[in-house]
Scaffold this motif. Structure first.
Motif, PDB file in Angstrom:
ATOM      1  N   GLN A 193       4.435   1.002   7.025  1.00  0.00           N
ATOM      2  CA  GLN A 193       3.125   1.177   7.695  1.00  0.00           C
ATOM      3  C   GLN A 193       1.998   0.766   6.750  1.00  0.00           C
ATOM      4  OE1 GLN A 193       3.043   5.282   8.810  1.00  0.00           O
ATOM      5  NE2 GLN A 193       4.099   4.928  10.749  1.00  0.00           N
ATOM      6  N   TYR A 194       2.165   1.128   5.499  1.00  0.00           N
ATOM      7  CA  TYR A 194       1.128   0.869   4.496  1.00  0.00           C
ATOM      8  C   TYR A 194       0.822  -0.623   4.393  1.00  0.00           C
ATOM      9  CZ  TYR A 194      -1.635   2.449   0.523  1.00  0.00           C
ATOM     10  OH  TYR A 194      -2.669   2.771  -0.305  1.00  0.00           O
ATOM     11  N   ILE A 195       1.891  -1.418   4.447  1.00  0.00           N
ATOM     12  CA  ILE A 195       1.642  -2.861   4.296  1.00  0.00           C
ATOM     13  C   ILE A 195       1.433  -3.561   5.638  1.00  0.00           C
ATOM     14  CG2 ILE A 195       2.524  -3.469   2.010  1.00  0.00           C
ATOM     15  CD1 ILE A 195       5.245  -3.895   3.248  1.00  0.00           C
ATOM     16  N   SER A 196       1.457  -2.774   6.710  1.00  0.00           N
ATOM     17  CA  SER A 196       1.179  -3.424   7.995  1.00  0.00           C
ATOM     18  C   SER A 196      -0.333  -3.508   8.220  1.00  0.00           C
ATOM     19  CB  SER A 196       1.862  -2.666   9.135  1.00  0.00           C
ATOM     20  OG  SER A 196       1.299  -1.380   9.228  1.00  0.00           O
ATOM     21  N   LYS A 197      -1.112  -2.748   7.419  1.00  0.00           N
ATOM     22  CA  LYS A 197      -2.573  -2.789   7.587  1.00  0.00           C
ATOM     23  C   LYS A 197      -3.177  -3.817   6.639  1.00  0.00           C
ATOM     24  CE  LYS A 197      -2.734   2.084   8.660  1.00  0.00           C
ATOM     25  NZ  LYS A 197      -2.505   3.238   7.832  1.00  0.00           N
ATOM     26  N   LYS A 198      -4.037  -4.665   7.193  1.00  0.00           N
ATOM     27  CA  LYS A 198      -4.600  -5.745   6.372  1.00  0.00           C
ATOM     28  C   LYS A 198      -5.777  -5.276   5.510  1.00  0.00           C
ATOM     29  CE  LYS A 198      -2.650  -9.804   8.009  1.00  0.00           C
ATOM     30  NZ  LYS A 198      -2.316  -9.956   9.411  1.00  0.00           N
ATOM     31  N   GLU A 199      -6.461  -4.177   5.953  1.00  0.00           N
ATOM     32  CA  GLU A 199      -7.631  -3.732   5.176  1.00  0.00           C
ATOM     33  C   GLU A 199      -7.160  -3.155   3.847  1.00  0.00           C
ATOM     34  OE1 GLU A 199      -7.270  -1.198   8.224  1.00  0.00           O
ATOM     35  OE2 GLU A 199      -6.944  -3.288   8.780  1.00  0.00           O
ATOM     36  N   GLU A 200      -7.953  -3.454   2.822  1.00  0.00           N
ATOM     37  CA  GLU A 200      -7.581  -2.964   1.495  1.00  0.00           C
ATOM     38  C   GLU A 200      -7.645  -1.441   1.455  1.00  0.00           C
ATOM     39  OE1 GLU A 200      -9.567  -4.866  -1.754  1.00  0.00           O
ATOM     40  OE2 GLU A 200      -9.115  -3.204  -3.114  1.00  0.00           O
ATOM     41  N   PRO A 201      -6.563  -0.784   1.019  1.00  0.00           N
ATOM     42  CA  PRO A 201      -6.591   0.683   0.963  1.00  0.00           C
ATOM     43  C   PRO A 201      -7.528   1.175  -0.131  1.00  0.00           C
ATOM     44  CG  PRO A 201      -4.515  -0.163   0.106  1.00  0.00           C
ATOM     45  CD  PRO A 201      -5.289  -1.342   0.577  1.00  0.00           C
ATOM     46  N   GLN A 202      -8.147   2.316   0.097  1.00  0.00           N
ATOM     47  CA  GLN A 202      -9.018   2.911  -0.921  1.00  0.00           C
ATOM     48  C   GLN A 202      -8.155   3.803  -1.793  1.00  0.00           C
ATOM     49  OE1 GLN A 202     -12.211   1.950  -1.345  1.00  0.00           O
ATOM     50  NE2 GLN A 202     -11.580   0.539   0.281  1.00  0.00           N
ATOM     51  N   MET A 203      -7.954   3.411  -3.001  1.00  0.00           N
ATOM     52  CA  MET A 203      -7.167   4.248  -3.911  1.00  0.00           C
ATOM     53  C   MET A 203      -7.755   4.114  -5.304  1.00  0.00           C
ATOM     54  SD  MET A 203      -3.146   4.460  -4.633  1.00  0.00           S
ATOM     55  CE  MET A 203      -2.941   5.276  -3.085  1.00  0.00           C
TER      56      MET A 203
END
Ligand code: SF4
Length: 499
Positions: A193-203
Motif C-alpha cells: 500500500q505504501y508504494i502504491s501512493k505516488k505522493e511523497e510520504p511525510q516522514m
C-alpha cells in the motif's frame, strides 16, 4: 510484482526508503564501497553454491542483460519437479511478492533455505530477509524445514585451495524468525500500500536513518536542515544526535544556547562556525609535537585491499593486504625533499616484496611520520608476524612512527573549513585552500583509498596500456598522500615560527 526481499528489508528499516527507491531513485547516494561490496557478494554467493556438492541454477537473462524473472520461476518449478537436491536462486512468487533463495536444499521433510552473505557476522537484517523468504516460499506451496544464514568465518586462514567448509560458517536461524514472521501478511500488505501512493510520504529523519547502516537517501531527507547541524559535529554519535534533533537542538547556535556538553574539538568546531573565528593555533602544543621528530624524517603511507575470499595463503578473510606505499623523506635539516615508492605486481602476493623493500627504503635510525598511524602500525605488525626473519627490522620502523593526526586530534590546530573532520582529505584543503598541487580532484582515475583498492584489484583483467595508465594513477595518488603530509608538517613549522 511489487515486493522483493531487498525492498521488504528497506520497508523494515524505513517505509520511506522503500518509497524513495520506487519513485525517486535518482536521489540515491551509494557510499564509495558499494560497488566493491556487490561484487564480493556475487563472488561469495557463487562460491557458496557448491557447499552441498552438485547443484542446478535457475539464473537466466533477457537479451538486454537483465535477470529474466519469468525464466527463473519456470526453471525453479522444473527443477522442483525433477527432485533436484540443490537449487540455487530458486525463485518463488506469492501474490505481489517475489524472492530468489540463494540455495534451496532438499531434505526428507521438505526444503531448507540457505541465505548467503558476504559478511563476517550475523546481522538482524539477515533474519528479516530470511523471514520474508520463508513466508513467500511457504505461501508458494513449499514446505520449509529449517532456515540458515551462510556467512564468512573470519578465523579461517587460507592454506592452498580455498576450503569452502572452513571459509563459510553455517548458522541455523529458524528459531530467530518467529517474531519477524508475526503478522507478516499485514506487514507485506502495508508495504505494498505504501508504494502504491505516488505522493511523497511525510516522514522525519530519525534513528532509522542510521540503523543498520546510513540510509542511501540521507542527503535527500536531510537537505532541509541548516548547515552545519548537529549531525555534522565531530565524532557525534548518531544516536545522540537524533536525540538532540528530536529535542529541537539542530544548529550550532542551538548547541551553544542549550549549553550542550562538548569535547574540545567539538567546542572549537562550534565556536569557529558561530563566531567565524580565524584558524585556532596552539603554538606550544605544535612545538612539543615537532620537537619529538628528528632527521632523517620519512613520511609514510600504505594502500591496501581486503577481500572476503583470501587471495593468498596465510591470509584471513577481510585482512588488510598492503600493495603500495609512498615515502617522502628529508635526510637533514634544510635538506632536499626526496621520494621513493613501491607498487606491487598485481599478479602476485605483494606482502613479502613490499616488506623487504620497505626495510631497504627506511634506514634503521629514521623517524617516520604517518597520518592516523594506527593503520600503518597495524600493517607493519602483520607483516612482522608473517615474516619472522624481517620481524626485528619491521618492528624497529614501527617503533619510530609518529602520528601527524595527533596535532589535529589534540586540538592544536583547528580551522572552520575542516567542518568537524580531521581526515587528511578535510584538513589539507582547509590548510591549503585552492592549492592545485594538493588537490585530490586534480588527479586522474584514483582520488581516494577506496578507488585505489578497486583500481589495484582490477589491474589483472586489463590490457597492458590501460594497466600501465592506472598504475601511474595509483602512484600519483599515493604520492600526493605523503606530499600532503610533508606540506602539513612544513605549515606547522611556519605556524610555530610566525609572530
Ligand atoms: S534518510 Fe531516513 S527518513 Fe529518509 S528514507 Fe532514509 S531512513 Fe527514511
Amino acid at each position: 510484482m511489487n515486493l522483493s526481499k531487498s525492498k521488504y528489508k528497506q520497508y523494515w528499516q524505513c517505509p520511506k526508503m522503500l518509497w524513495m527507491d520506487t519513485y525517486q531513485k535518482e536521489w540515491e547516494k551509494q557510499d564509495a564501497n558499494a560497488e566493491q561490496r556487490l561484487k564480493e557478494g556475487r563472488e561469495v554467493g557463487a562460491l557458496a553454491r557448491g557447499i552441498f556438492g552438485e547443484y542446478v541454477e535457475t539464473i537466466s537473462y533477457t537479451t538486454d542483460g537483465r535477470l529474466d524473472l519469468d525464466s527463473l520461476l519456470k526453471n525453479t518449478q522444473k527443477y522442483l519437479a525433477q527432485g533436484k537436491e540443490n537449487i540455487c536462486e530458486a525463485a518463488f512468487v506469492y501474490q505481489h511478492c517475489y524472492c530468489a533463495v540463494d540455495i534451496l536444499h532438499r531434505t526428507e521433510q521438505g526444503y531448507d533455505i540457505y541465505e548467503v552473505k558476504a559478511s563476517t557476522s550475523l546481522e538482524e537484517e539477515y533474519i528479516v530477509e530470511c523471514a520474508y523468504q520463508k513466508w513467500v516460499v511457504e505461501n508458494a506451496g513449499i514446505h520449509v524445514g529449517k532456515v540458515f544464514v551462510v556467512y564468512i568465518n573470519n578465523q579461517y586462514v587460507r592454506n592452498g585451495e580455498v576450503d569452502l567448509h572452513q571459509l563459510l560458517k553455517i548458522q541455523e536461524v529458524t528459531d530467530f524468525l518467529s517474531p519477524y514472521l508475526v503478522s507478516m501478511d499485514e506487514k507485506v500488505k502495508k508495504a505494498i500500500q505504501y508504494i502504491s501512493k505516488k505522493e511523497e510520504p511525510q516522514m522525519d529523519i530519525g534513528a532509522q536513518c542510521f540503523k543498520p547502516d546510513l540510509c542511501t537517501y540521507w542527503d535527500y531527507c536531510s537537505k532541509g536542515l541548516p548547515k552545519p547541524n548537529i549531525f555534522d559535529l565531530y565524532r557525534m554519535q548518531k544516536r545522540k544526535a537524533v536525540n538532540f534533533y528530536e529535542k529541537g537542538i539542530v544548529t550550532f547556535s542551538d548547541i551553544l544556547e542549550k549549553k550542550i556538553a562538548l569535547n574540545s574539538i567539538q567546542q572549537k568546531q562550534v565556536h569557529a562556525e558561530v563566531f567565524h573565528l580565524p584558524t585556532h593555533v596552539n603554538k606550544n602544543g605544535i612545538k612539543t609535537f615537532l620537537n619529538q621528530l628528528s632527521y632523517p624524517l620519512y613520511f609514510l603511507d600504505f594502500e591496501s585491499f581486503q577481500t572476503y575470499i583470501p587471495l593468498y595463503d596465510g591470509i584471513k578473510p577481510y585482512q588488510q593486504v598492503p600493495f603500495q606505499y609512498s615515502l617522502h623523506y628529508i635526510e637533514k635539516e634544510n635538506g632536499v625533499l626526496q621520494h621513493k615508492e613501491f607498487l606491487a605486481d598485481e599478479n602476485e602476493d605483494p606482502r613479502r616484496t613490499l616488506a623487504e623493500q620497505l626495510i631497504k627504503d627506511i634506514p634503521p635510525h629514521a623517524c617516520v611520520l604517518a597520518y592516523n598511524k594506527s593503520f600503518e602500525c597495524m600493517i607493519i605488525k602483520q607483516l612482522a608476524e608473517t615474516f619472522f626473519d624481517l620481524k626485528k627490522q619491521l618492528l624497529n620502523i614501527r617503533r619510530k612512527i609518529y602520528d601527524l593526526l595527533d596535532v589535529f586530534r589534540d586540538g592544536f590546530v583547528y580551522d572552520q573549513a575542516m567542518n568537524g573532520s580531521l581526515s587528511i582529505k578535510s584538513v589539507l584543503p582547509a590548510m591549503f585552500p585552492n592549492h592545485p598541487e594538493l588537490n585530490y580532484h586534480n588527479l586522474d582515475d584514483v582520488h581516494n583509498g577506496t578507488e585505489a583498492t578497486a583500481t589495484f584489484l582490477s589491474l589483472k583483467s586489463l590490457e597492458k596500456s590501460k594497466r600501465d595508465e592506472l598504475r601511474r594513477s595509483l602512484l600519483a595518488y599515493c604520492h600526493l598522500d605523503t606530499l600532503a603530509m610533508v606540506r602539513l608538517w612544513q605549515r606547522l613549522q611556519e605556524l610555530v615560527q610566525s609572530t
